[in-house]
Design a protein around this motif. Structure first.
Motif, PDB file in Angstrom:
ATOM      1  N   LYS A 108       0.851  -1.183   0.000  1.00  0.00           N
ATOM      2  CA  LYS A 108       0.000   0.000   0.000  1.00  0.00           C
ATOM      3  C   LYS A 108       0.885   1.232   0.000  1.00  0.00           C
ATOM      4  CE  LYS A 108      -0.767  -0.210   5.027  1.00  0.00           C
ATOM      5  NZ  LYS A 108      -1.782  -0.265   6.103  1.00  0.00           N
ATOM      6  N   GLU A 109       0.441   2.251  -0.694  1.00  0.00           N
ATOM      7  CA  GLU A 109       1.192   3.496  -0.835  1.00  0.00           C
ATOM      8  C   GLU A 109       2.627   3.240  -1.307  1.00  0.00           C
ATOM      9  OE1 GLU A 109       0.844   5.440   2.925  1.00  0.00           O
ATOM     10  OE2 GLU A 109      -1.277   5.889   2.669  1.00  0.00           O
ATOM     11  N   ASN A 110       2.756   2.270  -2.213  1.00  0.00           N
ATOM     12  CA  ASN A 110       4.046   1.918  -2.823  1.00  0.00           C
ATOM     13  C   ASN A 110       5.073   1.434  -1.806  1.00  0.00           C
ATOM     14  OD1 ASN A 110       5.451   1.643  -5.323  1.00  0.00           O
ATOM     15  ND2 ASN A 110       6.724   3.395  -4.780  1.00  0.00           N
ATOM     16  N   LYS A 111       4.582   0.836  -0.717  1.00  0.00           N
ATOM     17  CA  LYS A 111       5.453   0.244   0.298  1.00  0.00           C
ATOM     18  C   LYS A 111       4.994  -1.174   0.549  1.00  0.00           C
ATOM     19  CE  LYS A 111       5.793   4.751   2.577  1.00  0.00           C
ATOM     20  NZ  LYS A 111       5.355   5.543   3.758  1.00  0.00           N
ATOM     21  N   ILE A 112       5.936  -2.041   0.845  1.00  0.00           N
ATOM     22  CA  ILE A 112       5.610  -3.420   1.170  1.00  0.00           C
ATOM     23  C   ILE A 112       5.721  -3.600   2.679  1.00  0.00           C
ATOM     24  CG2 ILE A 112       7.991  -4.235   0.738  1.00  0.00           C
ATOM     25  CD1 ILE A 112       6.642  -6.801  -0.404  1.00  0.00           C
ATOM     26  N   PHE A 113       4.636  -4.077   3.289  1.00  0.00           N
ATOM     27  CA  PHE A 113       4.553  -4.229   4.736  1.00  0.00           C
ATOM     28  C   PHE A 113       4.709  -5.694   5.112  1.00  0.00           C
ATOM     29  CE2 PHE A 113       2.760  -0.123   4.075  1.00  0.00           C
ATOM     30  CZ  PHE A 113       2.895   0.586   5.265  1.00  0.00           C
ATOM     31  N   ALA A 114       5.728  -6.005   5.903  1.00  0.00           N
ATOM     32  CA  ALA A 114       5.967  -7.365   6.382  1.00  0.00           C
ATOM     33  C   ALA A 114       7.176  -7.342   7.301  1.00  0.00           C
ATOM     34  CB  ALA A 114       6.220  -8.331   5.222  1.00  0.00           C
ATOM     35  N   ARG A 115       7.242  -8.310   8.207  1.00  0.00           N
ATOM     36  CA  ARG A 115       8.455  -8.439   9.003  1.00  0.00           C
ATOM     37  C   ARG A 115       9.610  -8.833   8.094  1.00  0.00           C
ATOM     38  NH1 ARG A 115       9.278  -6.078  12.310  1.00  0.00           N
ATOM     39  NH2 ARG A 115       8.691  -6.848  14.381  1.00  0.00           N
ATOM     40  N   GLY A 116      10.711  -8.085   8.205  1.00  0.00           N
ATOM     41  CA  GLY A 116      11.888  -8.330   7.380  1.00  0.00           C
ATOM     42  C   GLY A 116      11.913  -7.548   6.084  1.00  0.00           C
ATOM     43  N   ALA A 117      10.866  -6.767   5.815  1.00  0.00           N
ATOM     44  CA  ALA A 117      10.813  -6.036   4.543  1.00  0.00           C
ATOM     45  C   ALA A 117      12.018  -5.119   4.363  1.00  0.00           C
ATOM     46  CB  ALA A 117       9.512  -5.232   4.464  1.00  0.00           C
ATOM     47  N   ALA A 118      12.376  -4.401   5.438  1.00  0.00           N
ATOM     48  CA  ALA A 118      13.535  -3.498   5.378  1.00  0.00           C
ATOM     49  C   ALA A 118      14.763  -4.111   6.021  1.00  0.00           C
ATOM     50  CB  ALA A 118      13.191  -2.172   6.059  1.00  0.00           C
ATOM     51  N   ASP A 119      14.551  -4.956   7.005  1.00  0.00           N
ATOM     52  CA  ASP A 119      15.643  -5.524   7.807  1.00  0.00           C
ATOM     53  C   ASP A 119      15.541  -7.050   7.817  1.00  0.00           C
ATOM     54  OD1 ASP A 119      17.743  -5.784   9.628  1.00  0.00           O
ATOM     55  OD2 ASP A 119      16.453  -5.461  11.361  1.00  0.00           O
ATOM     56  N   ASP A 120      16.173  -7.766   6.906  1.00  0.00           N
ATOM     57  CA  ASP A 120      17.067  -7.211   5.888  1.00  0.00           C
ATOM     58  C   ASP A 120      16.753  -7.860   4.540  1.00  0.00           C
ATOM     59  OD1 ASP A 120      19.418  -5.786   4.957  1.00  0.00           O
ATOM     60  OD2 ASP A 120      20.595  -7.602   5.227  1.00  0.00           O
ATOM     61  N   LYS A 121      15.590  -8.551   4.496  1.00  0.00           N
ATOM     62  CA  LYS A 121      15.295  -9.326   3.293  1.00  0.00           C
ATOM     63  C   LYS A 121      15.147  -8.453   2.058  1.00  0.00           C
ATOM     64  CE  LYS A 121      13.142 -13.378   5.457  1.00  0.00           C
ATOM     65  NZ  LYS A 121      11.865 -14.125   5.659  1.00  0.00           N
ATOM     66  N   GLY A 122      14.446  -7.322   2.194  1.00  0.00           N
ATOM     67  CA  GLY A 122      14.289  -6.443   1.049  1.00  0.00           C
ATOM     68  C   GLY A 122      15.610  -5.940   0.525  1.00  0.00           C
ATOM     69  N   GLN A 123      16.510  -5.623   1.449  1.00  0.00           N
ATOM     70  CA  GLN A 123      17.816  -5.096   1.046  1.00  0.00           C
ATOM     71  C   GLN A 123      18.722  -6.202   0.505  1.00  0.00           C
ATOM     72  OE1 GLN A 123      19.295  -1.490   2.869  1.00  0.00           O
ATOM     73  NE2 GLN A 123      18.228  -2.028   4.763  1.00  0.00           N
ATOM     74  N   VAL A 124      18.640  -7.383   1.068  1.00  0.00           N
ATOM     75  CA  VAL A 124      19.395  -8.520   0.518  1.00  0.00           C
ATOM     76  C   VAL A 124      18.947  -8.804  -0.909  1.00  0.00           C
ATOM     77  CG1 VAL A 124      19.629 -11.039   0.644  1.00  0.00           C
ATOM     78  CG2 VAL A 124      20.021  -9.655   2.683  1.00  0.00           C
ATOM     79  N   TYR A 125      17.631  -8.752  -1.105  1.00  0.00           N
ATOM     80  CA  TYR A 125      17.111  -9.123  -2.427  1.00  0.00           C
ATOM     81  C   TYR A 125      17.471  -8.105  -3.494  1.00  0.00           C
ATOM     82  CZ  TYR A 125      14.434 -12.512  -5.013  1.00  0.00           C
ATOM     83  OH  TYR A 125      14.091 -13.532  -5.870  1.00  0.00           O
ATOM     84  N   ILE A 126      17.732  -6.881  -3.094  1.00  0.00           N
ATOM     85  CA  ILE A 126      18.271  -5.889  -4.032  1.00  0.00           C
ATOM     86  C   ILE A 126      19.526  -6.436  -4.709  1.00  0.00           C
ATOM     87  CG2 ILE A 126      19.586  -3.713  -4.071  1.00  0.00           C
ATOM     88  CD1 ILE A 126      17.482  -2.557  -2.159  1.00  0.00           C
ATOM     89  N   HIS A 127      20.399  -7.037  -3.918  1.00  0.00           N
ATOM     90  CA  HIS A 127      21.675  -7.533  -4.450  1.00  0.00           C
ATOM     91  C   HIS A 127      21.486  -8.757  -5.339  1.00  0.00           C
ATOM     92  CE1 HIS A 127      24.314  -4.819  -2.186  1.00  0.00           C
ATOM     93  NE2 HIS A 127      23.381  -4.878  -1.254  1.00  0.00           N
ATOM     94  N   VAL A 128      20.546  -9.607  -4.973  1.00  0.00           N
ATOM     95  CA  VAL A 128      20.267 -10.780  -5.806  1.00  0.00           C
ATOM     96  C   VAL A 128      19.772 -10.339  -7.185  1.00  0.00           C
ATOM     97  CG1 VAL A 128      18.901 -12.887  -6.025  1.00  0.00           C
ATOM     98  CG2 VAL A 128      19.740 -12.182  -3.775  1.00  0.00           C
ATOM     99  N   LYS A 129      18.863  -9.353  -7.209  1.00  0.00           N
ATOM    100  CA  LYS A 129      18.315  -8.897  -8.484  1.00  0.00           C
ATOM    101  C   LYS A 129      19.316  -8.057  -9.270  1.00  0.00           C
ATOM    102  CE  LYS A 129      16.045 -11.459  -8.256  1.00  0.00           C
ATOM    103  NZ  LYS A 129      15.511 -12.544  -9.114  1.00  0.00           N
ATOM    104  N   ALA A 130      20.212  -7.360  -8.584  1.00  0.00           N
ATOM    105  CA  ALA A 130      21.271  -6.638  -9.291  1.00  0.00           C
ATOM    106  C   ALA A 130      22.162  -7.625 -10.037  1.00  0.00           C
ATOM    107  CB  ALA A 130      22.098  -5.811  -8.311  1.00  0.00           C
ATOM    108  N   LEU A 131      22.473  -8.750  -9.380  1.00  0.00           N
ATOM    109  CA  LEU A 131      23.264  -9.792 -10.048  1.00  0.00           C
ATOM    110  C   LEU A 131      22.516 -10.291 -11.281  1.00  0.00           C
ATOM    111  CD1 LEU A 131      25.609 -11.879 -10.157  1.00  0.00           C
ATOM    112  CD2 LEU A 131      24.157 -13.358  -8.742  1.00  0.00           C
TER     113      LEU A 131
END
Length: 460
Positions: A108-131
């Protein structure tokens, strides 16, 4: 980066769907009943690294939860970056304060709400998709290694033991370590974290009588452990909010007026800060600004206190024991072992006769760390934010701690870059944790730009 940018736009919806799948796994490392979920999350990361184009990826068994290792080696002569992150998350309690299910992500409002979204799964997945984007467009300019752990939220015991084994260093040796587990100032103003406070964590137990007592029969005649423990904990600060442990500030560095002025140049609105967390006034160590209190000054906080009867209705009990959890955030020059020893001696001295105090050192003991801003890797990160966000990042000191960072510096000796993409307002460790999907997609582009800049700067 044009080709990879097009790839990110084309596949962005799929990236988000995969992240949602990742966030559905309740990989809570501190709760033994989620051991199976931890393994599922580790397998998820491993499988996605392979799907993204890693040459190889596997689980590394440790004394705790498994590490995920992966690599894509383009040319041994090119710079090598080790990406570190974690796939474990904090418990979601209290569930009743969530507006949605913590492990059933919603957008909602262009944000994803869930435990781990920012710490740290969302940020880890940035690197997977960059690869994935770089491999798919044949534009990977560096070698990349991944080391993603499952115990960051409980002290990194398995990874710490792994790093103690010198034979493991060859596997993860790199020219730079890239970490996305920190924050940026805002979506309009990126930043790079250049320092983290250290931390030591304790659980204390105060014991009085040999059993719970009736407060009518014994109240006023026998010391109440809860009353006494509250008094002992309150004695850890004076009226100016200074920590009273003898010798606590002996090694805390004094900053010059110029250094303090520079630190306080970071954009910060105190009223917005107060309103964002629902308070009318900040409280902290006298003589320092809010930015200084969380960036360059040590702190001591109580995280939980319990004892006696807390169920429904009344039970007039004088408890036999009272308990509390607390931690101290440390600044450069403070030694965690020395501070722990000083605290133990001082806190024990506060316990009156007729009581016994037990102090248990918890996870996460580490010293503060300050990172170089002169390294090639840091310059590459600065340029990356400038390229993607349109603004040069501001160097900041963060009040949080990532205990394993100091261990990486000690054991591997390479440059470390803390390139985070979450916001202070993302409610990490709290109900309704969330992560901006704009930060997610821009983060992928920023990481790709970092690799391109690092490769180019390394040639010089």
């Amino acid at each position: 980066m044009a080709n990879s940018s097009n790839y990110i736009v084309t596949h962005n919806n799929r990236f988000i769907e995969e992240l949602i799948e990742f966030l559905r796994i309740p990989s809570i490392s501190t709760l033994s009943e989620h051991t199976g979920d931890i393994r599922r999350a580790a397998d998820f990361v491993k499988d996605k690294l392979l799907a993204a184009g890693a040459d190889k990826a596997w689980l590394v068994e440790t004394i705790g939860h498994p590490l995920v290792y992966g690599e894509k080696i383009v040319d041994p002569k090119l710079p090598t970056v080790l990406v570190y992150g974690h796939y474990d998350v904090q418990p979601a309690d209290p569930y009743e304060l969530w507006n949605s299910e913590p492990f059933d992500p919603i957008i909602k409002e262009n944000k994803i709400f869930a435990r781990g979204a920012a710490d740290d799964k969302g940020q880890v997945y940035i690197h997977v998709k960059a690869l994935e984007a770089m491999v798919a467009t044949q534009s990977l300019p560096c070698n990349i290694k991944f080391l993603i752990e499952g115990e960051e939220e409980k002290g990194s015991e398995g990874l710490t033991a792994f790093l103690e084994g010198p034979h493991n260093h060859d596997l993860i040796q790199a020219d730079a370590i890239l970490v996305s587990d920190t924050t940026i100032l805002s979506m309009d103003q990126p930043s790079l974290t250049t320092g983290l406070r250290g931390i030591i964590y304790f659980e204390v137990t105060l014991t009085g009588p040999n059993r719970d007592l009736h407060s009518g029969v014994y109240g006023g005649a026998v010391g109440n452990p809860i009353n006494i423990l509250c008094k002992m904990l309150a004695a850890l600060h004076d009226e100016n909010k200074h920590i009273t442990i003898p010798g606590f500030y002996d090694k805390v560095p004094s900053m010059t007026d110029a250094e303090r002025t520079e630190l306080n140049k970071v954009p910060f609105d105190l009223l917005d800060y107060q309103q964002s967390i629902g308070i009318d006034e900040v409280i902290g160590e006298e003589g320092y600004t809010t930015l200084e209190r969380v960036g360059i000054r040590p702190s001591l906080d109580i995280h939980g206190i319990w004892g006696g009867y807390i169920g429904k209705g009344a039970k007039t009990v004088l408890p036999a024991q009272a308990h509390a959890k607390l931690s101290m955030r440390l600044v450069p020059n403070q030694d965690a072992n020395e501070v722990a020893e000083a605290f133990t001696k001082y806190f024990s001295s506060l316990a009156p006769k007729g009581t016994r105090v037990q102090i248990k050192l918890g996870h996460g003991g580490c010293n503060a760390i300050v990172l170089s801003q002169d390294s090639t890797a840091f310059q590459a990160a600065q340029h990356a934010f400038g390229n993607v966000w349109g603004k040069r990042p501001i160097a900041t000191r963060e009040g949080g701690s990532i205990p394993i960072i100091a261990k990486f510096k000690e054991k591997l000796g390479c440059d470390i870059v803390l390139m985070g993409f979450s916001l202070d307002s993302d409610a990490i460790h709290s109900p309704n944790e969330h992560f901006s999907l704009t930060a997610f997609s821009k983060g992928i582009s920023t990481v790709i730009s970092f690799y391109e800049n690092l490769a180019e700067l390394s040639k010089k």
